[in-house]
Design a protein around this motif. Structure first.
Motif, PDB file in Angstrom:
ATOM      1  N   GLY A  67       1.024  -1.412  -0.251  1.00  0.00           N
ATOM      2  CA  GLY A  67      -0.146   0.004   0.014  1.00  0.00           C
ATOM      3  C   GLY A  67       0.889   1.452   0.015  1.00  0.00           C
ATOM      4  O   GLY A  67       0.618   2.319  -0.644  1.00  0.00           O
ATOM      5  N   ALA A  68       1.957   1.103   0.656  1.00  0.00           N
ATOM      6  CA  ALA A  68       3.052   2.372   0.910  1.00  0.00           C
ATOM      7  C   ALA A  68       3.361   2.567  -0.646  1.00  0.00           C
ATOM      8  O   ALA A  68       3.870   3.895  -0.898  1.00  0.00           O
ATOM      9  CB  ALA A  68       4.103   1.838   1.779  1.00  0.00           C
ATOM     10  N   MET A  69       3.345   1.595  -1.435  1.00  0.00           N
ATOM     11  CA  MET A  69       3.952   1.894  -2.662  1.00  0.00           C
ATOM     12  C   MET A  69       2.970   2.733  -3.725  1.00  0.00           C
ATOM     13  O   MET A  69       3.585   3.548  -4.280  1.00  0.00           O
ATOM     14  CB  MET A  69       4.457   0.673  -3.360  1.00  0.00           C
ATOM     15  CG  MET A  69       5.624  -0.294  -2.770  1.00  0.00           C
ATOM     16  SD  MET A  69       5.818  -2.000  -3.450  1.00  0.00           S
ATOM     17  CE  MET A  69       7.057  -1.813  -4.471  1.00  0.00           C
ATOM     18  N   TYR A  70       1.746   2.171  -3.472  1.00  0.00           N
ATOM     19  CA  TYR A  70       0.778   2.796  -4.161  1.00  0.00           C
ATOM     20  C   TYR A  70       0.545   4.467  -3.719  1.00  0.00           C
ATOM     21  O   TYR A  70       0.343   5.572  -4.541  1.00  0.00           O
ATOM     22  CB  TYR A  70      -0.648   2.308  -4.207  1.00  0.00           C
ATOM     23  CG  TYR A  70      -0.560   0.920  -5.099  1.00  0.00           C
ATOM     24  CD1 TYR A  70      -0.526   0.950  -6.498  1.00  0.00           C
ATOM     25  CD2 TYR A  70      -0.238  -0.266  -4.498  1.00  0.00           C
ATOM     26  CE1 TYR A  70      -0.525  -0.111  -7.174  1.00  0.00           C
ATOM     27  CE2 TYR A  70      -0.024  -1.480  -5.056  1.00  0.00           C
ATOM     28  CZ  TYR A  70      -0.230  -1.311  -6.712  1.00  0.00           C
ATOM     29  OH  TYR A  70      -0.114  -2.617  -7.266  1.00  0.00           O
ATOM     30  N   ARG A  71       0.845   4.293  -2.520  1.00  0.00           N
ATOM     31  CA  ARG A  71       0.620   5.785  -1.878  1.00  0.00           C
ATOM     32  C   ARG A  71       1.733   6.859  -2.242  1.00  0.00           C
ATOM     33  O   ARG A  71       1.611   7.909  -2.614  1.00  0.00           O
ATOM     34  CB  ARG A  71       0.752   5.589  -0.266  1.00  0.00           C
ATOM     35  CG  ARG A  71      -0.613   5.203   0.210  1.00  0.00           C
ATOM     36  CD  ARG A  71      -0.360   4.943   1.806  1.00  0.00           C
ATOM     37  NE  ARG A  71      -1.671   4.208   2.506  1.00  0.00           N
ATOM     38  CZ  ARG A  71      -2.549   5.188   2.822  1.00  0.00           C
ATOM     39  NH1 ARG A  71      -2.476   6.472   3.056  1.00  0.00           N
ATOM     40  NH2 ARG A  71      -3.548   4.582   3.464  1.00  0.00           N
TER      41      ARG A  71
END
Ligand code: DC
Length: 226
Positions: free
Chosen positions: A35-39
């Motif tokens: 999720g941190a990557m998409y964020r």
């Protein structure tokens, strides 16, 4: 015990990242917060003046962006083109736009490729929405973590209330429901439980208890020679 890959999927606010981090620490595995990557891509797009509907420039930006996840003292540090964006990617603005950015097929392609590479050597606990279905379909352990919308909203509210005192539980509930809907209804790799994932409803359970349950599932899987 041979190293395994552990995939943890589920809706927003189910406690995936906290639990995944505990499980990774206990097993000496690497934790990957997808999720941190998409964020990070969303943060970069917004701070470059793009709106989430501008899929072509966002896709191009995602292709060339240098994205690094590294373990830090207080969890995972996220670097976007060398800049530490760990805090910024949790802002309400990023949260409100990340579902739309994560629907862009070229963004998913780039990030899924990176995620597969990170898990190649095994010994990874990865959390997200499509880990068991698309990123690591061969993961030895797959868990689908969920909890009632109300409980997820309460947890999110507790997490955010110091930094965002205007947030109400009702607003948190509405935001989560909207994000769930977008994540479940998107065309590319929607959020869904993999057929071979174990469903864990964590409503009323403490974080340590959930982590213990996943460790038990992992041990049972290792015992089967997975
Ligand atoms: O886990 P999170 O709330 O930080 O994820 C933020 C968003 O990123 C989520 O609403 C949908 C997207 N996401 C995704 O599409 N696929 C993943 N594997 C992880 C997150």
């Amino acid at each position: 015990m041979n190293k395994m890959n552990i995939a943890i999927d589920g809706p927003a606010g189910a406690g995936k990242s906290t639990v995944a981090r505990i499980v990774a620490t206990k097993l000496g595995y690497v934790y990957v917060d997808t999720g941190a990557m998409y964020r990070a891509v969303t943060w970069k797009a917004l701070s470059s003046g793009l709106t989430p509907d501008q899929s072509e420039p966002i896709a191009a930006m995602a292709q060339s962006m240098r994205l690094v996840l590294q373990p830090g003292h207080n969890g995972q540090v996220v670097l976007a083109d060398g800049q530490d964006v760990t805090e910024m990617i949790r802002s309400p603005q990023v949260t409100a736009n990340v579902s739309q950015v994560s629907q862009i097929p070229a963004v998913r392609e780039r990030l899924v490729k990176m995620q597969k590479e990170l898990a190649q050597a095994k010994g990874v606990v990865m959390d997200g929405r499509d880990i068991g279905t698309q990123v690591l379909p061969d993961a030895e352990v797959k868990v689908y973590l969920t909890a009632s919308l109300r409980e997820r909203a309460m947890r999110r509210f507790d997490e955010m209330k110091t930094k965002h005192p205007d947030l109400t539980i009702e607003q948190a509930e509405q935001d989560l429901a909207e994000r769930d809907r977008k994540d479940q209804e998107r065309e590319v790799s929607p959020l869904r439980q993999a057929n071979d994932a174990i469903l864990l409803d964590t409503t009323g359970m403490g974080i340590e208890q959930v982590a213990e349950r996943i460790l038990e599932i992992s041990q049972a899987s290792a015992g089967k020679g997975a």
